[in-house]
Structures are given as C-alpha cells and as structure tokens.
Motif scaffolding. Structure first.
Motif, PDB file in Angstrom:
ATOM      1  N   ILE A 197       0.866  -1.200  -0.013  1.00 13.89           N
ATOM      2  CA  ILE A 197       0.030   0.048  -0.041  1.00 13.89           C
ATOM      3  C   ILE A 197       0.733   1.071  -0.060  1.00 13.89           C
ATOM      4  N   LYS A 198       0.847   2.253  -1.134  1.00 17.12           N
ATOM      5  CA  LYS A 198       1.507   3.329  -1.247  1.00 17.12           C
ATOM      6  C   LYS A 198       0.503   4.363  -1.379  1.00 17.12           C
ATOM      7  N   ILE A 199       0.391   5.223  -0.253  1.00 21.59           N
ATOM      8  CA  ILE A 199      -0.746   6.312  -0.105  1.00 21.59           C
ATOM      9  C   ILE A 199      -0.672   7.132  -1.326  1.00 21.59           C
ATOM     10  N   GLU A 200       0.471   7.706  -1.636  1.00 18.82           N
ATOM     11  CA  GLU A 200       0.705   8.446  -2.533  1.00 18.82           C
ATOM     12  C   GLU A 200       0.393   8.177  -4.292  1.00 18.82           C
ATOM     13  N   LYS A 201       0.903   6.933  -4.141  1.00 21.47           N
ATOM     14  CA  LYS A 201       0.463   6.199  -5.406  1.00 21.47           C
ATOM     15  C   LYS A 201      -0.964   5.939  -5.691  1.00 21.47           C
ATOM     16  N   ILE A 202      -1.613   5.580  -4.767  1.00 24.13           N
ATOM     17  CA  ILE A 202      -3.229   5.335  -4.685  1.00 24.13           C
ATOM     18  C   ILE A 202      -3.701   6.595  -4.943  1.00 24.13           C
ATOM     19  N   ASN A 203      -3.404   7.766  -4.244  1.00 22.38           N
ATOM     20  CA  ASN A 203      -4.081   9.040  -4.911  1.00 22.38           C
ATOM     21  C   ASN A 203      -3.747   9.525  -6.222  1.00 22.38           C
ATOM     22  N   ARG A 204      -2.347   9.421  -6.617  1.00 23.42           N
ATOM     23  CA  ARG A 204      -2.196   9.615  -7.978  1.00 23.42           C
ATOM     24  C   ARG A 204      -3.010   8.935  -9.052  1.00 23.42           C
ATOM     25  N   ILE A 205      -3.269   7.585  -8.797  1.00 22.23           N
ATOM     26  CA  ILE A 205      -3.895   6.852  -9.640  1.00 22.23           C
ATOM     27  C   ILE A 205      -5.445   7.260  -9.719  1.00 22.23           C
ATOM     28  N   LEU A 206      -5.994   7.452  -8.411  1.00 25.67           N
ATOM     29  CA  LEU A 206      -7.274   7.789  -8.327  1.00 25.67           C
ATOM     30  C   LEU A 206      -7.660   9.278  -8.625  1.00 25.67           C
ATOM     31  N   GLU A 245      -8.455   6.948   5.739  1.00 19.90           N
ATOM     32  CA  GLU A 245      -9.663   6.582   4.971  1.00 19.90           C
ATOM     33  C   GLU A 245      -9.493   5.571   4.064  1.00 19.90           C
ATOM     34  N   ILE A 246      -8.179   5.207   3.506  1.00 20.71           N
ATOM     35  CA  ILE A 246      -7.861   4.085   2.566  1.00 20.71           C
ATOM     36  C   ILE A 246      -7.950   2.993   3.363  1.00 20.71           C
ATOM     37  N   LEU A 247      -7.322   2.857   4.418  1.00 20.42           N
ATOM     38  CA  LEU A 247      -7.230   1.756   5.272  1.00 20.42           C
ATOM     39  C   LEU A 247      -8.775   1.204   5.469  1.00 20.42           C
ATOM     40  N   GLY A 248      -9.404   2.079   6.200  1.00 19.77           N
ATOM     41  CA  GLY A 248     -10.838   1.983   6.574  1.00 19.77           C
ATOM     42  C   GLY A 248     -11.453   1.432   5.666  1.00 19.77           C
ATOM     43  N   CYS A 249     -11.321   1.761   4.268  1.00 18.00           N
ATOM     44  CA  CYS A 249     -12.257   1.433   3.120  1.00 18.00           C
ATOM     45  C   CYS A 249     -11.797  -0.233   3.104  1.00 18.00           C
ATOM     46  N   LEU A 250     -10.349  -0.318   2.874  1.00 17.97           N
ATOM     47  CA  LEU A 250      -9.976  -1.835   2.574  1.00 17.97           C
ATOM     48  C   LEU A 250     -10.384  -2.878   3.603  1.00 17.97           C
ATOM     49  N   THR A 251     -10.201  -2.388   5.028  1.00 20.99           N
ATOM     50  CA  THR A 251     -10.683  -3.122   6.168  1.00 20.99           C
ATOM     51  C   THR A 251     -12.224  -3.710   6.143  1.00 20.99           C
ATOM     52  N   ARG A 252     -12.988  -2.634   5.719  1.00 20.68           N
ATOM     53  CA  ARG A 252     -14.469  -2.928   5.552  1.00 20.68           C
ATOM     54  C   ARG A 252     -14.636  -3.941   4.558  1.00 20.68           C
ATOM     55  N   LEU A 253     -14.054  -3.842   3.599  1.00 19.29           N
ATOM     56  CA  LEU A 253     -14.123  -4.766   2.396  1.00 19.29           C
ATOM     57  C   LEU A 253     -13.534  -6.334   2.849  1.00 19.29           C
ATOM     58  N   GLY A 254     -12.779  -6.407   3.942  1.00 20.81           N
ATOM     59  CA  GLY A 254     -12.444  -7.556   4.201  1.00 20.81           C
ATOM     60  C   GLY A 254     -10.860  -7.982   4.170  1.00 20.81           C
ATOM     61  N   PHE A 255     -10.416  -6.921   3.839  1.00 22.39           N
ATOM     62  CA  PHE A 255      -8.620  -7.137   3.774  1.00 22.39           C
ATOM     63  C   PHE A 255      -8.105  -6.942   5.200  1.00 22.39           C
ATOM     64  N   GLU A 256      -6.773  -7.605   5.059  1.00 21.09           N
ATOM     65  CA  GLU A 256      -6.115  -7.434   6.573  1.00 21.09           C
ATOM     66  C   GLU A 256      -5.057  -6.775   6.207  1.00 21.09           C
ATOM     67  N   ILE A 257      -4.702  -5.750   7.235  1.00 21.78           N
ATOM     68  CA  ILE A 257      -3.751  -4.749   6.946  1.00 21.78           C
ATOM     69  C   ILE A 257      -2.450  -4.879   7.793  1.00 21.78           C
ATOM     70  N   GLU A 258      -1.198  -4.946   7.428  1.00 28.18           N
ATOM     71  CA  GLU A 258      -0.171  -5.482   8.293  1.00 28.18           C
ATOM     72  C   GLU A 258       0.912  -4.372   7.931  1.00 28.18           C
ATOM     73  N   GLY A 259       1.909  -4.422   8.835  1.00 30.08           N
ATOM     74  CA  GLY A 259       3.022  -3.270   8.417  1.00 30.08           C
ATOM     75  C   GLY A 259       3.115  -2.279   9.399  1.00 30.08           C
ATOM     76  N   ASP A 260       4.102  -1.293   9.207  1.00 26.56           N
ATOM     77  CA  ASP A 260       3.926   0.042   9.816  1.00 26.56           C
ATOM     78  C   ASP A 260       3.802   1.125   8.615  1.00 26.56           C
ATOM     79  N   ASP A 261       3.805   2.403   8.969  1.00 25.60           N
ATOM     80  CA  ASP A 261       3.596   3.537   8.012  1.00 25.60           C
ATOM     81  C   ASP A 261       4.592   3.308   6.981  1.00 25.60           C
ATOM     82  N   ASN A 262       5.808   2.879   7.137  1.00 22.96           N
ATOM     83  CA  ASN A 262       6.869   2.937   6.166  1.00 22.96           C
ATOM     84  C   ASN A 262       6.565   1.706   5.110  1.00 22.96           C
ATOM     85  N   ARG A 263       6.129   0.628   5.621  1.00 22.83           N
ATOM     86  CA  ARG A 263       5.760  -0.708   4.565  1.00 22.83           C
ATOM     87  C   ARG A 263       4.458  -1.168   4.941  1.00 22.83           C
ATOM     88  N   LEU A 264       3.491  -0.687   4.423  1.00 22.38           N
ATOM     89  CA  LEU A 264       2.276  -1.182   4.734  1.00 22.38           C
ATOM     90  C   LEU A 264       1.561  -2.216   3.479  1.00 22.38           C
TER      91      LEU A 264
END
Length: 341
Positions: free
Chosen positions: A298-307, A315-334
């Motif tokens: 997950i790269k926040i800047e890349k996601i925003n650039r594409i969309l 907002e991004i992690l909340g959307c993915l979590t509600r869709l059933g994704f599991e999020i791992e890692g820290d801010d530098n490597r999500l």
C-alpha cells in the motif's frame, strides 16, 4: 443477477429505500439496470462485470453495502450435527490441475417433495425455476453464497466412488466420451474436459451440468452433495465447446471462492435437515492445491495519484478493512492481504 430486497435484508439491516440502495450500488460499480415490484417486494436486477464474481450472490452484495454504510452483515446459519459414522465412500481427484478442492457430504432418509412457498418465491424472483426441495436447496445456497453445488442420487453412484478427471486421464486415451445431461441432451465431451465419474461411468460435466444418470428423482431418498473448486479456464472452455451456459458455469468460469465452499456445503445440508428431514453423515474434503494469498503493498501517494483523489491513510485503510482486507506493517511498509473472494 436478480435478487429480492426482502432476501437481502436477512443479511444486512439497511436503513435505506430501494432507490437509495440502487444508487449506492451503481456508484460503487454494480450497475442496477432495473427495479421490479413483485408481490409487495422490490427485485433488483444488477449487471455484474466479469471481474467481480464476488458479487454474484446475496452475501456479496451485502458485503459491498456493509462497506458503504459501515453496517455489519450476517452470515446465514450453517452449523450442523453429523452422524459420527464412518463413510463407506471414496473421492479421488485425478486431475488436480483442473480441480483444486473437492468436498462433499452424504445425506440420507430424505423426504423429497415440493419446497416451501417462501423458498419457491425467492428462487422464482431470482429467475430460477423450482424443481424439488433437494435441488432447490442447492440453487438457493448458490444464490445466497455464490458457490455452485450439485446433488447426486447416492444410489446411482456405483461402488461409492467419485473420481474427478478428464476422459484422457480416466481411460488413458485421447478420445471423447458421450453423456446424457440433465436437460435431456446427449453431448460429446472432449478428451481434455473435466468430468465427474463414479467407479464405471461419467455422471456430470464438472462445473457445467449434471448427468441424467445421477439426477435427483422422486424416488431419491439419499444424496451426495458436491461442493468443489474447478479452475475457471477449464469450465469456460468446456461450457463454450458444449454451447451451454448454466448458473453454475457462469460463476465457476469467473472464479469461485475456494474457501467458502465448505460453508456452502454445510449451509445446504443445514437446510436439507430443516426442509427434508435428512440425516447427515460425515464429510469429505480433499484440498490438494491450497489458495495462495499474495500481499499487496500500500503506497498512499500512488493510490491518490492513480485515483486523482486526496485520501489520507485512515480513509484508505478503513475502506480496505471494511471490504475484508487484513492490513499489516507500519507506516513505512504497509501491506494489504486480500480475502479469498
């Protein structure tokens, strides 16, 4: 895909009108083509694009609305009590490259007959004709959970053996084979198409259509319920070659959820206990090729650039979590781990 709103509301309590739900679904990419009023209910007709097989079910639609509204959805009852008896039954996957998982249960002492009116009406509103309570249950669960099932008359399965393989694998020859299908048409099946066999003969075209020699009849009192994962390209090739499209092939060729097949099987058997007074025996589950989950960076800047948006991390992690994704890692490597569907 068609489904009644009344059925959807068993999965999620949506505080919205049918028109608002239709608007929300369309805005998230599930185009609602029509709303039809039938018997005091609203039936949705939705165009599901080929890349969204996860939405070819009531629970798939409920998951999407759950993410939109932030409301949890409910999974239908499927816990069953099985007879603790040994199964005199054998399943052998001969072509593991075309069938990654095959599960099944035996249900005996069934009382076959007409389905209750509530089940008939839901099937009919969804565009499926009622046949009998056994076949109707398999179709009902397919619409609920998106995973096709098939019921075989247990007494038609010779020597209690199920084999999953192509004519070439089973016979050792590159020759086609003929089978009379449930629609009464005898078809020639190519040597490399996947079939379900008993000890002697083919009894179904895997993921496409059952054989007439193993169909559930008025005299049926015991069944073997199949729940499997067939490789999409194999089902698509066979369906196209035969020139037939079924509700099962439509889902399998787009990609079924390999992890929900066990729950789908148990849900069907749960309903057979309720609606046909069946006695459930042990379960067979052969899982040869495990589903591999690949983490997505997950790269926040890349996601925003594409969309073309300015979403923050929450907002991004909340959307993915509600869709059933599991999020791992820290801010530098999500990393996001997608669900099997």
């Amino acid at each position: 895909m068609r489904f009644p709103l009344e059925w959807l509301k068993e999965f999620i309590d949506i505080p919205a009108s049918a028109d608002e739900i239709a608007h929300k679904l369309t805005m998230i990419g599930l185009e609602v083509e029509a709303l039809e009023h039938i018997d005091g209910d609203v039936v949705f007709e939705i165009n599901i694009t080929p890349n969204r097989p996860d939405c070819l079910s009531i629970i798939g639609i409920a998951r999407e609305l759950s993410a939109v509204y932030g409301i949890p959805y409910k999974f239908p009852s499927h816990i069953i009590a099985a007879e603790p008896k040994e199964l005199d039954f054998n399943v052998d996957i001969l072509d593991s490259g075309l069938c990654h998982r095959y599960a099944g249960r035996i249900v005996k002492n069934l009382k076959i007959g007409q389905s209750p009116d509530w089940l008939k009406k839901r099937l009919e509103k969804s565009g499926i004709r009622s046949i009998n309570n056994i076949v109707d249950v398999t179709n009902y669960v397919m619409l609920e959970l998106g995973h096709p099932l098939h019921a075989f008359d247990l007494n038609s399965i010779e020597r209690g053996i199920i084999r999953i393989g192509t004519p070439e694998t089973v016979t050792g020859q590159k020759r086609s084979i003929r089978i009379k299908c449930l629609d009464g048409v005898e078809r020639e099946i190519a040597y490399d198409s996947l079939l379900i066999w008993d000890a002697r003969k083919p009894i179904a075209v895997a993921g496409v259509i059952g054989g007439m020699n193993s169909e559930v009849r008025d005299s049926t009192h015991s069944v073997f319920i199949e729940s499997a994962y067939f490789v999409p390209s194999s089902v698509r090739r066979t369906s196209k070659a035969l020139g037939i499209k079924t509700e099962s092939s439509y889902r399998f060729e787009r990609g079924a959820d390999i992890k929900i097949l066990k729950k789908s099987l148990d849900r069907a058997v749960y309903l057979l206990q309720k609606l046909a007074e069946g006695v459930v025996y042990g379960k067979i589950d052969i899982y040869l090729k495990r589903h591999k989950i690949l983490d997505i960076p997950i790269k926040i800047e890349k996601i925003n650039r594409i969309l073309g948006l300015k979403l923050n991390k929450e907002e991004i992690l909340g959307c993915l979590t509600r869709l059933g994704f599991e999020i791992e890692g820290d801010d530098n490597r999500l990393r996001a781990r997608p669900p099997s569907y």
